[in-house]
Design a protein around this motif. Sequence first.
Motif, PDB file in Angstrom:
ATOM      1  N   UNK A  60      65.117  15.464  26.092  1.00  0.00           N
ATOM      2  CA  UNK A  60      63.912  14.716  25.856  1.00  0.00           C
ATOM      3  C   UNK A  60      64.080  13.327  26.455  1.00  0.00           C
ATOM      4  N   UNK A  61      63.057  12.910  27.175  1.00  0.00           N
ATOM      5  CA  UNK A  61      63.068  11.577  27.755  1.00  0.00           C
ATOM      6  C   UNK A  61      61.924  10.765  27.168  1.00  0.00           C
ATOM      7  N   UNK A  62      62.199   9.510  26.850  1.00  0.00           N
ATOM      8  CA  UNK A  62      61.145   8.557  26.540  1.00  0.00           C
ATOM      9  C   UNK A  62      60.913   7.784  27.813  1.00  0.00           C
ATOM     10  N   UNK A  63      59.672   7.711  28.248  1.00  0.00           N
ATOM     11  CA  UNK A  63      59.355   6.986  29.468  1.00  0.00           C
ATOM     12  C   UNK A  63      58.375   5.890  29.073  1.00  0.00           C
ATOM     13  N   UNK A  64      58.810   4.638  29.307  1.00  0.00           N
ATOM     14  CA  UNK A  64      58.076   3.466  28.817  1.00  0.00           C
ATOM     15  C   UNK A  64      57.612   2.605  29.976  1.00  0.00           C
ATOM     16  N   UNK A  65      56.349   2.211  29.944  1.00  0.00           N
ATOM     17  CA  UNK A  65      55.808   1.258  30.891  1.00  0.00           C
ATOM     18  C   UNK A  65      55.642  -0.080  30.199  1.00  0.00           C
ATOM     19  N   UNK A  66      56.075  -1.162  30.873  1.00  0.00           N
ATOM     20  CA  UNK A  66      55.957  -2.520  30.316  1.00  0.00           C
ATOM     21  C   UNK A  66      55.248  -3.409  31.331  1.00  0.00           C
ATOM     22  N   UNK A  67      54.310  -4.205  30.789  1.00  0.00           N
ATOM     23  CA  UNK A  67      53.627  -5.196  31.628  1.00  0.00           C
ATOM     24  C   UNK A  67      52.813  -6.108  30.726  1.00  0.00           C
ATOM     25  N   UNK A  68      52.673  -7.337  31.120  1.00  0.00           N
ATOM     26  CA  UNK A  68      51.822  -8.277  30.413  1.00  0.00           C
ATOM     27  C   UNK A  68      52.222  -8.515  28.967  1.00  0.00           C
ATOM     28  N   UNK A  69      53.508  -8.315  28.640  1.00  0.00           N
ATOM     29  CA  UNK A  69      53.976  -8.566  27.283  1.00  0.00           C
ATOM     30  C   UNK A  69      53.749  -7.436  26.306  1.00  0.00           C
ATOM     31  N   UNK A  70      53.373  -6.261  26.797  1.00  0.00           N
ATOM     32  CA  UNK A  70      53.186  -5.112  25.911  1.00  0.00           C
ATOM     33  C   UNK A  70      53.779  -3.875  26.587  1.00  0.00           C
ATOM     34  N   UNK A  71      53.849  -2.777  25.849  1.00  0.00           N
ATOM     35  CA  UNK A  71      54.377  -1.557  26.455  1.00  0.00           C
ATOM     36  C   UNK A  71      53.682  -0.324  25.913  1.00  0.00           C
ATOM     37  N   UNK A  72      53.862   0.775  26.615  1.00  0.00           N
ATOM     38  CA  UNK A  72      53.341   2.083  26.247  1.00  0.00           C
ATOM     39  C   UNK A  72      54.442   3.088  26.529  1.00  0.00           C
ATOM     40  N   UNK A  73      54.749   3.932  25.538  1.00  0.00           N
ATOM     41  CA  UNK A  73      55.820   4.912  25.674  1.00  0.00           C
ATOM     42  C   UNK A  73      55.282   6.317  25.445  1.00  0.00           C
ATOM     43  N   UNK A  74      55.656   7.222  26.328  1.00  0.00           N
ATOM     44  CA  UNK A  74      55.337   8.637  26.171  1.00  0.00           C
ATOM     45  C   UNK A  74      56.626   9.435  26.105  1.00  0.00           C
ATOM     46  N   UNK A  75      56.488  10.727  25.827  1.00  0.00           N
ATOM     47  CA  UNK A  75      57.648  11.607  25.690  1.00  0.00           C
ATOM     48  C   UNK A  75      57.567  12.735  26.703  1.00  0.00           C
ATOM     49  N   UNK A  76      58.676  12.973  27.391  1.00  0.00           N
ATOM     50  CA  UNK A  76      58.786  14.111  28.296  1.00  0.00           C
ATOM     51  C   UNK A  76      59.713  15.132  27.648  1.00  0.00           C
ATOM     52  N   UNK A  77      59.141  16.269  27.279  1.00  0.00           N
ATOM     53  CA  UNK A  77      59.923  17.367  26.713  1.00  0.00           C
ATOM     54  C   UNK A  77      60.432  18.208  27.869  1.00  0.00           C
ATOM     55  N   UNK A  78      61.729  18.469  27.857  1.00  0.00           N
ATOM     56  CA  UNK A  78      62.352  19.175  28.965  1.00  0.00           C
ATOM     57  C   UNK A  78      62.531  20.656  28.647  1.00  0.00           C
ATOM     58  N   UNK A  79      62.920  21.377  29.690  1.00  0.00           N
ATOM     59  CA  UNK A  79      63.138  22.822  29.587  1.00  0.00           C
ATOM     60  C   UNK A  79      63.969  23.153  28.331  1.00  0.00           C
TER      61      UNK A  79
END
Length: 118
Positions: free
Chosen positions: A1-20
């Motif tokens: 499982x990967x957490x993939x996080x985008x950060x910009x402008x002092x905030x962030x958004x995180x999603x989850x990548x479920x793997x095989x």
Amino acid sequence: MLLIRGRAGGTDLTGTLYERGEDAPSFSGAPDEDAPYVWVCDSFYEVESGGQRQRVGGETVNVAFESPVAHGFETRERAVTGAREHLRTQFARIGVAEADVEVEIVEREPDVHGGSVP
């Protein structure tokens, strides 16, 4: 499982990548459970009024959230690319340049009870 996080402008958004081999969540609109890689993340956009107030780049933005997005992918590379694009698109929807979004990937290790820990 990967957490993939985008950060910009002092905030962030995180999603989850479920793997095989991992159990991705099952809900209305989720991709076929046979997809080996499943990306799940919120979607949002800027609204004139209402929504949730969020500080982005020193300014207050009203943000409305949509149901989580789930996408199935055949390869890990395509899944990570799709996740990066999704994160950059969400920030663009609230006025942040896609080039200003920093993306971080955090690999999570399975715990002994079948879940994951960072």
